[in-house]
Design a protein around this motif. Structure first.
Motif, PDB file in Angstrom:
ATOM      1  N   ARG A 130      42.190  29.068  47.023  1.00  0.00           N
ATOM      2  CA  ARG A 130      40.785  28.258  47.041  1.00  0.00           C
ATOM      3  C   ARG A 130      39.903  29.254  46.151  1.00  0.00           C
ATOM      4  O   ARG A 130      38.776  29.771  46.921  1.00  0.00           O
ATOM      5  CB  ARG A 130      40.551  28.538  48.295  1.00  0.00           C
ATOM      6  N   GLY A 131      40.252  29.373  44.988  1.00  0.00           N
ATOM      7  CA  GLY A 131      39.229  30.094  44.059  1.00  0.00           C
ATOM      8  C   GLY A 131      39.200  31.416  44.186  1.00  0.00           C
ATOM      9  O   GLY A 131      38.613  32.185  43.801  1.00  0.00           O
ATOM     10  N   ARG A 132      40.306  32.093  44.944  1.00  0.00           N
ATOM     11  CA  ARG A 132      40.460  33.629  45.012  1.00  0.00           C
ATOM     12  C   ARG A 132      41.652  33.875  44.384  1.00  0.00           C
ATOM     13  O   ARG A 132      42.797  33.246  44.390  1.00  0.00           O
ATOM     14  CB  ARG A 132      40.601  34.114  46.199  1.00  0.00           C
ATOM     15  N   TYR A 133      42.094  35.034  43.540  1.00  0.00           N
ATOM     16  CA  TYR A 133      43.165  35.252  42.965  1.00  0.00           C
ATOM     17  C   TYR A 133      43.510  36.554  43.431  1.00  0.00           C
ATOM     18  O   TYR A 133      42.922  37.840  43.036  1.00  0.00           O
ATOM     19  CB  TYR A 133      43.142  35.128  41.379  1.00  0.00           C
ATOM     20  N   ARG A 134      44.969  36.940  43.883  1.00  0.00           N
ATOM     21  CA  ARG A 134      45.175  38.228  44.100  1.00  0.00           C
ATOM     22  C   ARG A 134      46.137  38.623  42.723  1.00  0.00           C
ATOM     23  O   ARG A 134      47.053  38.054  42.581  1.00  0.00           O
ATOM     24  CB  ARG A 134      46.058  38.052  45.461  1.00  0.00           C
ATOM     25  N   VAL A 135      45.595  39.850  42.303  1.00  0.00           N
ATOM     26  CA  VAL A 135      46.287  40.435  41.314  1.00  0.00           C
ATOM     27  C   VAL A 135      46.664  41.762  41.477  1.00  0.00           C
ATOM     28  O   VAL A 135      46.433  42.435  42.333  1.00  0.00           O
ATOM     29  CB  VAL A 135      45.373  40.236  39.949  1.00  0.00           C
ATOM     30  N   THR A 184      40.291  38.868  43.497  1.00  0.00           N
ATOM     31  CA  THR A 184      39.311  38.594  42.245  1.00  0.00           C
ATOM     32  C   THR A 184      39.014  37.158  42.379  1.00  0.00           C
ATOM     33  O   THR A 184      39.364  36.298  42.919  1.00  0.00           O
ATOM     34  CB  THR A 184      40.110  38.873  40.831  1.00  0.00           C
ATOM     35  N   THR A 185      37.900  36.748  41.331  1.00  0.00           N
ATOM     36  CA  THR A 185      37.385  35.674  41.121  1.00  0.00           C
ATOM     37  C   THR A 185      37.374  35.215  39.817  1.00  0.00           C
ATOM     38  O   THR A 185      37.681  36.305  39.030  1.00  0.00           O
ATOM     39  CB  THR A 185      36.066  35.460  41.786  1.00  0.00           C
ATOM     40  N   VAL A 200      40.874  42.073  33.870  1.00  0.00           N
ATOM     41  CA  VAL A 200      39.975  42.001  35.125  1.00  0.00           C
ATOM     42  C   VAL A 200      38.897  43.190  34.896  1.00  0.00           C
ATOM     43  O   VAL A 200      39.001  44.319  34.150  1.00  0.00           O
ATOM     44  CB  VAL A 200      40.749  42.277  36.443  1.00  0.00           C
ATOM     45  N   VAL A 201      37.713  42.632  35.278  1.00  0.00           N
ATOM     46  CA  VAL A 201      36.536  43.734  35.226  1.00  0.00           C
ATOM     47  C   VAL A 201      36.013  43.769  36.647  1.00  0.00           C
ATOM     48  O   VAL A 201      36.435  43.138  37.448  1.00  0.00           O
ATOM     49  CB  VAL A 201      35.557  43.524  34.239  1.00  0.00           C
ATOM     50  N   GLY A 202      34.695  44.492  36.986  1.00  0.00           N
ATOM     51  CA  GLY A 202      33.948  44.504  38.057  1.00  0.00           C
ATOM     52  C   GLY A 202      34.681  45.777  38.956  1.00  0.00           C
ATOM     53  O   GLY A 202      35.202  46.849  38.453  1.00  0.00           O
ATOM     54  N   ASP A 203      34.737  45.517  40.250  1.00  0.00           N
ATOM     55  CA  ASP A 203      35.161  46.385  41.324  1.00  0.00           C
ATOM     56  C   ASP A 203      36.779  46.395  41.211  1.00  0.00           C
ATOM     57  O   ASP A 203      37.199  45.397  41.923  1.00  0.00           O
ATOM     58  CB  ASP A 203      34.442  46.295  42.536  1.00  0.00           C
ATOM     59  N   THR A 204      37.400  47.420  40.614  1.00  0.00           N
ATOM     60  CA  THR A 204      38.887  47.104  40.525  1.00  0.00           C
ATOM     61  C   THR A 204      39.516  48.272  41.415  1.00  0.00           C
ATOM     62  O   THR A 204      40.686  48.600  41.286  1.00  0.00           O
ATOM     63  CB  THR A 204      39.412  47.423  39.047  1.00  0.00           C
ATOM     64  N   LEU A 219      35.610  42.810  45.164  1.00  0.00           N
ATOM     65  CA  LEU A 219      35.992  41.567  44.284  1.00  0.00           C
ATOM     66  C   LEU A 219      35.738  41.819  42.876  1.00  0.00           C
ATOM     67  O   LEU A 219      34.772  42.255  42.289  1.00  0.00           O
ATOM     68  CB  LEU A 219      34.985  40.558  44.831  1.00  0.00           C
ATOM     69  N   GLY A 220      36.866  41.842  42.212  1.00  0.00           N
ATOM     70  CA  GLY A 220      37.135  41.845  41.002  1.00  0.00           C
ATOM     71  C   GLY A 220      36.698  40.343  39.941  1.00  0.00           C
ATOM     72  O   GLY A 220      36.611  39.487  40.875  1.00  0.00           O
TER      73      GLY A 220
END
Length: 341
Positions: free
Chosen positions: A52-57, A71-72, A90-94, A101-102
């Motif tokens: 649902r629009g969220r991605y576990r990486v 992530t989104t 991926v960027v943002g909070d990693t 949320l990345g």
């Protein structure tokens, strides 16, 4: 006198210090641009699951700093499919800390893409998984009854994507699998057999070593049971076969990646139909390397089907020049090609 010139001098003084209000630009004063940030600091990650629009990486795979995070997607990727198995930037909070949320900003080029369409007449494709090396086609010898034509469709999709298919037949303690396997005697196909409760885990782990495998099969064949045997903490839901319809109940609702040693297995939801409207028939012939070489002597536009005139493959088989399994391989090729037509 015009109303434009009929203005009192006092009126000029009244409006001399008036400051007009300028409506602010709600989108900011900067001009819109199509130039996107390069994100040179982005980290590479493997997509493990989509929900649902969220991605576990998974970031920093195989290192001491390995971690998974949620992530989104970036706005510019809103029209692109991101699927399990994708490699992304991926960027943002990693950090992977709870509540963080990345953001996925790029999808890296895919080595392979497994697709299906809604039906054979629909050329709009749906990407199932990316970057798989192997397709584990899970079939039950009985309960539910095996469906050779569905397996044909899986094989066509695998050959089209450049993925090596492996046939795993379960519940061999309930029924003899050999009559079913005779349908595929002409294929160079690895077959793994298992009973209802005992999988040859050492053999399967060896096949998965260093590879990414996608497990496919319709509901009730033991696919999630296989995943749970290979990955005990996966806890994939399993279900029984309906005694009335002979069909399994859908238990897996999404595609999820699990690590198996140095490899990965992706469990997919049970699929009862597999549209092939997007498939290029030439990719099927390429998978039969020996027959593809002979096909170079065929007339242009040859379908290689039984009614094809002057087909070099058919002629060679009739003359007995393609060896012991030539006829069976031709039969397999024709059956797969007929699936598309």
């Amino acid at each position: 006198m015009s109303w434009l010139t009929d203005v009192d001098d006092d009126d000029d003084d009244k409006y001399a210090d008036f400051e007009a209000r300028v409506r602010p630009n709600p989108k900011g004063s900067r001009a819109r641009t199509k130039i996107r940030p390069e994100h040179s600091d982005a980290l590479t990650a493997r997509v493990l699951a989509v929900d649902r629009g969220r991605y576990r990486v998974l970031i920093a795979e195989g290192t001491d700093d390995e971690r998974d995070l949620t992530t989104t997607r970036a706005r510019e990727l809103r029209k692109e499919a991101i699927v399990t198995g994708d490699r992304v930037d991926v960027v943002g909070d990693t950090t992977g800390d709870e509540g963080t949320l990345g953001r996925i900003v790029r999808i890296q080029p895919r080595d392979t893409v497994l697709r299906r369409s809604a039906d054979d007449t629909d050329e709009v494709e749906r990407v199932i998984v990316a970057n798989a090396d192997l397709m584990l086609i899970v079939v039950a010898a009985a309960d539910p009854e095996p469906r050779p034509r569905l397996v044909d469709r899986y094989l066509v999709a695998a050959f089209d994507a450049g993925i090596r298919p492996i046939l795993i037949i379960t519940k061999t303690d309930i029924a003899d699998p050999e009559p079913f396997l005779a349908n595929f005697a002409g294929l160079d196909l690895t077959v793994v057999k298992s009973s209802q409760d005992a999988f040859p885990l050492a053999e399967l782990r060896s096949l998965l070593s260093g590879n990414t495998a996608v497990a496919v099969g319709h509901s009730g064949v033991g696919k999630s049971t296989l995943v749970n045997a290979l990955v005990p903490d996966a806890n994939r839901a399993t279900g029984d076969v309906n005694a009335v319809t002979g069909r399994g109940r859908h238990t897996s609702s999404s595609s999820v990646s699990y690590r198996v040693g140095t490899g990965w297995i992706i469990d997919t939801p049970g699929i009862r139909s597999f549209g092939l409207g997007h498939v290029d028939p030439d990719n099927i012939l390429k998978s039969f390397t020996d027959l593809a070489e002979v096909a170079e002597e065929c007339p242009r536009g040859c379908t290689h089907l039984p009614d094809a005139p002057d087909c070099a493959i058919i002629e060679r088989v009739e003359e007995g020049r393609l060896g012991e399994f030539g006829a069976k391989r031709l039969d397999s090729l024709q059956r797969l090609l007929a699936t598309l037509t």
